[in-house]
Structures are given as C-alpha cells and as structure tokens.
Design a protein around this motif. Structure first.
Motif, mmCIF file in Angstrom:
data_model
loop_
_atom_site.group_PDB
_atom_site.id
_atom_site.type_symbol
_atom_site.label_atom_id
_atom_site.label_comp_id
_atom_site.label_asym_id
_atom_site.label_seq_id
_atom_site.Cartn_x
_atom_site.Cartn_y
_atom_site.Cartn_z
ATOM 1 N N LYS A 158 -39.064 61.071 23.960
ATOM 2 C CA LYS A 158 -40.204 61.634 23.235
ATOM 3 C C LYS A 158 -39.865 61.848 21.758
ATOM 4 C CE LYS A 158 -41.971 64.084 27.298
ATOM 5 N NZ LYS A 158 -42.413 65.392 27.831
ATOM 6 N N GLU A 160 -39.923 64.532 19.511
ATOM 7 C CA GLU A 160 -40.052 65.991 19.454
ATOM 8 C C GLU A 160 -39.533 66.582 18.152
ATOM 9 O OE1 GLU A 160 -38.068 67.285 23.006
ATOM 10 O OE2 GLU A 160 -39.874 67.059 24.220
ATOM 11 N N CYS A 374 -46.833 73.183 15.203
ATOM 12 C CA CYS A 374 -45.496 72.635 14.950
ATOM 13 C C CYS A 374 -45.370 72.234 13.485
ATOM 14 C CB CYS A 374 -45.220 71.486 15.910
ATOM 15 S SG CYS A 374 -45.054 72.020 17.638
ATOM 16 N N ARG A 389 -49.994 71.587 18.605
ATOM 17 C CA ARG A 389 -49.422 70.935 19.778
ATOM 18 C C ARG A 389 -50.268 71.058 21.045
ATOM 19 N NH1 ARG A 389 -43.317 72.165 22.142
ATOM 20 N NH2 ARG A 389 -43.369 70.603 23.823
ATOM 21 N N ASP A 428 -49.663 66.381 23.010
ATOM 22 C CA ASP A 428 -48.595 67.214 22.444
ATOM 23 C C ASP A 428 -48.089 66.679 21.099
ATOM 24 O OD1 ASP A 428 -48.757 68.930 24.547
ATOM 25 O OD2 ASP A 428 -46.658 68.803 25.128
ATOM 26 N N MET A 430 -46.353 66.833 17.737
ATOM 27 C CA MET A 430 -45.401 67.823 17.241
ATOM 28 C C MET A 430 -44.998 67.599 15.792
ATOM 29 S SD MET A 430 -43.016 68.280 20.650
ATOM 30 C CE MET A 430 -42.061 69.627 19.934
ATOM 31 N N SER A 445 -45.753 63.247 20.685
ATOM 32 C CA SER A 445 -44.583 63.410 21.547
ATOM 33 C C SER A 445 -44.740 62.807 22.931
ATOM 34 C CB SER A 445 -44.249 64.898 21.664
ATOM 35 O OG SER A 445 -43.219 65.119 22.601
ATOM 36 N N ASP A 446 -45.724 63.265 23.688
ATOM 37 C CA ASP A 446 -45.837 62.849 25.087
ATOM 38 C C ASP A 446 -46.462 61.470 25.261
ATOM 39 O OD1 ASP A 446 -44.691 65.244 25.629
ATOM 40 O OD2 ASP A 446 -46.167 65.893 27.093
#
Length: 456
Positions: A158, A160, A374, A389, A428, A430, A445-446
């Motif tokens: 991911k 992140e 984020c 997020r 998500d 970020m 991210s996801d």
C-alpha cells in the motif's frame, strides 16, 4: 464499368477542408460516409456516436481523431461508430475518421468541455480472476525494480506514506514490501516509473518530505528514536545513514515532553523553504533539523498545543506566502491546526473539537468535520488540500473564503473509479501533493495506486 464504380462509392457528408472550393467532379470520393455525430459537446470520456454507412465491422481498422488526439473506439457497426472523447484535444475539435488509411474530416465541430478529472497515474490494476484472492488485493507478489512504463507497473504494498512532487513533475512515493521500503519516482510526461532506492527498515516506515527549492527528497523513520535519515537527489543519488556518525542526534537539553515515545511516530515531515530546515512532528512534539556540517543536531521546538500532546500528525505544510506559518493535521484528533513558528500561537483551522466524526460537514471551517485527516498540501491560490482518509475523499480548504468543500471523490464511499471529480472513488487516501501547475496527486492507499487530479 464506370456506372458500377459510381454505384460502389459513396460521397462523404463530412469532408476535408482542403476540398473546399474544388469542382464537384474533382472532390475525392470515399468508400464510407459520415452523416453526423451526437452529442456535439462534452468532457473527456463522453461517448460520441458517429452515424453513416459502409463503416464495416472491423473495430481494429477504424481510427477516430478529435483534432490530433486519438479517441478510444468502443464499437463499430456498418452504420455507427461509438468512441470515447480523449483528454484535452482542444476546445473546438475537428472530428476525423480513418478507415484502412482512408480519411474523412467532418465540417461539424465538437465542443470540448474542460473539467477536473481523476485518473490513475500508476498502479491500481487488479486481475484476480481465478486466483482465489480478494478483489482488493493485487496478484503481484513483488514490487517493480529498475525503470518500467507506468502502464506496466503494479504493486504488492500500500501507499501509506506521504507524497512529494518536484518542479519537473516527478512524483515520489513509498511502497512497503515485507521489511523493505521501496522509494519510487513517477513522471506522467515521460510515462516512466523508476525505483530510486530501497531501504530495509523492518516494521518501521519511511516518511517523505521535499525541499521545494532544490528538489532534494528527505526521508526519516517513523516509530523509532533513532536519527536515521535518507537523502535523495537527481545529481548525487541515494544516501542512507547507517553508522552512528551519519545519524542525526536530538538535542535533549530540555528533554522531550511525553518521554522517550516523543521521538517516535515521525509520520509527517516537511521542509521550510527559506531555511531548508526539515520539520518533523512527533507524538505531539515539533522538531527541526538542519542538514549541513556534521554533527546533525535535531532541535526540540516543544508542543504546539496541549490538544495534540501524545498524538501524531501525518500532514505538514508551510504557507506558500509566509513560511512562518505551519499547518499540520492530527489524524488521531480529526483536526488541522495553524501554527506561527515565531509567536508560538496555535489555532484550530478545521475539524471538530469532538475529534474524528463519521458525519461529513462542509461549509464554514468553524463547523467542519474530518475523519482521520492525513497529508495536506497548499497550492498557489491559497487552497489547502486534505487527504481525508476515512471519508475516502479529498477535501479543499479555501483560506480566502474560510470554507471547506469535498473536492474529489464520492464522500464516505470507498471504491476505485476514475472519472470526473464528483464521480471518482478512492479507498483510504493518505497522501496528497500539488505541483507547480496545480495538478494534484493522491496516494490512494487501499487501491495500491497513485491517482492524478487535473483539468482534462
């Protein structure tokens, strides 16, 4: 014989401008005819139907252009061609049809509507059919290395960490794989992805920041008290502190509030343009570091506000007009703060005093809500963009108007979809960064993807 040829060839209703003024008997004849197309205006990806006859049924032999940009051919029948409008072909477009090398340009113009559009820069490609893996997991088990086309890249980890983008449009980001952090550079213009470095850091992760003047990328470890530092620039390449002499130290003269934990959770760093100091936010405490002659000593700047003591930030950005002003998000707290480095004054900019809330509220900053904000960034028009997020969207704060809006993504709806900013979906998000041209990049991210938001 001549009679048969006349019957076998139809005149095109749409014709090349070069034919204007020619006698009828000298205008080139075509084996297919385009009578009209609908709709006659729209943004990128609008489906346009061209009507006519003798198109055939071979989609591979048909090309359609809006000015010089080639459209995506969706389907072809003998009397209809359906295409998707390409991005940014020009506001007034000539439509040209090419079949087996034969061209017809329509006199009717297509009016292109420019809108904000979300696309995928790199990653986000899943093909799990028959693998038994969930739909939201990639098939690949290794992150890419070396240099490859963006269109071929897929990731097993991911996104992140924070994003950084330099003046040349290079987007830097980190992807985790096991105990390694892979640092990448992606460029939309060249269409290339480059693995610029890899750092074996175990369970901790690299957090990126960039000097906006020099383009130098910095990274520090999160969740540690070590003074590990990574530096990357185009000229000197990759440097990673490994020995005690290469690491930076914290000035512990006054101690750090919160004890030893205050050194960890460095999930946000940024660089002050006027001084090139690296600022880090750690479990409620703010620190800075000058990378010059050794030894490198990190300064303890204290806690900006008691409301964030013991909590960490994933987003920091300096005001583009006055770098005495630092904005930072507090993910655990659901708020964004404005901090004056000289006066030490800290005020809430956005988010609720009740912390992260499931209910998304746009409008006046004082009554707004966030849900795990984020990374944040600021453009040249006094707007701050927030990777919100758990609301699965990008928010936009107008400092001039004192308001916040949902800028991109279907709020509180996770998914993966490119398209107009009101229709696109994130999962998500970020990281967020903006380049000198106002193009926005998102670490989704996801979705294992870097997304791009631009006028198209």
């Amino acid at each position: 014989m001549a009679f048969c040829l006349v019957l076998g060839i139809a005149f095109a209703a749409c014709s090349d401008d070069n034919n204007e003024g020619l006698p009828d008997d000298t205008i080139p004849q075509h084996s297919f005819e385009v009578t009209d197309f609908t709709p006659i205006k729209g943004p990128r990806d609008t489906e346009v139907t061209l009507n006519g006859k003798n198109f055939g049924i071979d989609k591979e032999s048909v090309k359609v252009f809006f000015n010089e940009k080639e459209a995506t051919v969706v389907s072809v029948t003998d009397d209809k061609i359906v295409v998707r409008v390409p991005g940014l072909p020009g506001e007034e477009c000539f439509v040209k049809v090419e079949i087996d090398g034969e061209e017809v340009k329509c006199k009717q113009l297509f009016d292109y509507i420019i809108q904000m559009y979300v696309s995928t820069l790199v990653g986000g490609k899943f093909n799990n059919e028959g693998t038994g893996k969930p739909d939201n997991k990639p098939v690949v088990t290794e992150n890419p290395t070396g240099e490859i086309p963006l269109a071929e890249a897929a990731f097993c980890g991911k996104m992140e960490s924070n994003l950084s983008v330099d003046k040349d449009g290079n987007v830097y980001f980190v992807v985790k794989q096991g105990g390694d952090d892979y640092v990448y550079k992606a460029n939309a213009e060249t269409g290339l992805l480059t693995n610029v470095g890899k750092s074996g850091v175990g369970d901790v992760s690299l957090t990126l920041g960039m000097n906006p003047v020099t383009g130098t990328v910095y990274a520090v470890r999160d969740q540690s008290e070590w003074g590990d530092l990574v530096i990357y620039d185009q000229e000197n390449g990759w440097f990673e502190s490994k020995t005690e002499e290469e690491k930076f130290k914290w000035d512990k003269t006054d101690g750090f509030p919160g004890g030893i934990a205050a050194y960890g959770a460095r999930k946000a760093i940024t660089v002050r343009p006027s001084t090139s100091e690296i600022f880090m936010f750690m479990k409620g405490a703010l620190g800075s570091l000058e990378v010059g002659e050794r030894p490198w000593i990190g300064k303890n700047l204290g806690i900006p506000t008691d409301k964030v003591n013991g909590k960490f930030s994933r987003g920091m950005t300096f005001d583009v007009n006055n770098d005495n002003i630092l904005y930072f998000s507090v993910e655990e707290d659901g708020r964004i703060f404005k901090y004056n480095i000289e006066t030490k004054e800290c005020t809430r900019l956005a988010g609720s005093d009740y912390g992260n809330l499931d209910k998304l509220v746009d409008g006046d900053l004082g009554g707004s809500t966030l849900n795990h904000p984020c990374q944040i960034c600021m453009d040249s028009q006094n707007n701050i963009y927030v990777a919100d997020r758990y609301n699965c969207c990008i928010r936009k704060i107008s400092l001039d108007a004192g308001t916040i809006t949902t800028f991109a993504g279907k709020a509180q709806t996770e998914g993966y979809q490119d398209g107009l900013i009101s229709e696109a979906m994130f999962d998500d998000p970020m990281g967020v960064a903006v380049d000198k041209n106002g193009v926005i990049y998102v670490a989704d991210s996801d979705n294992y993807a870097i997304r791009r938001i631009a006028l198209e």
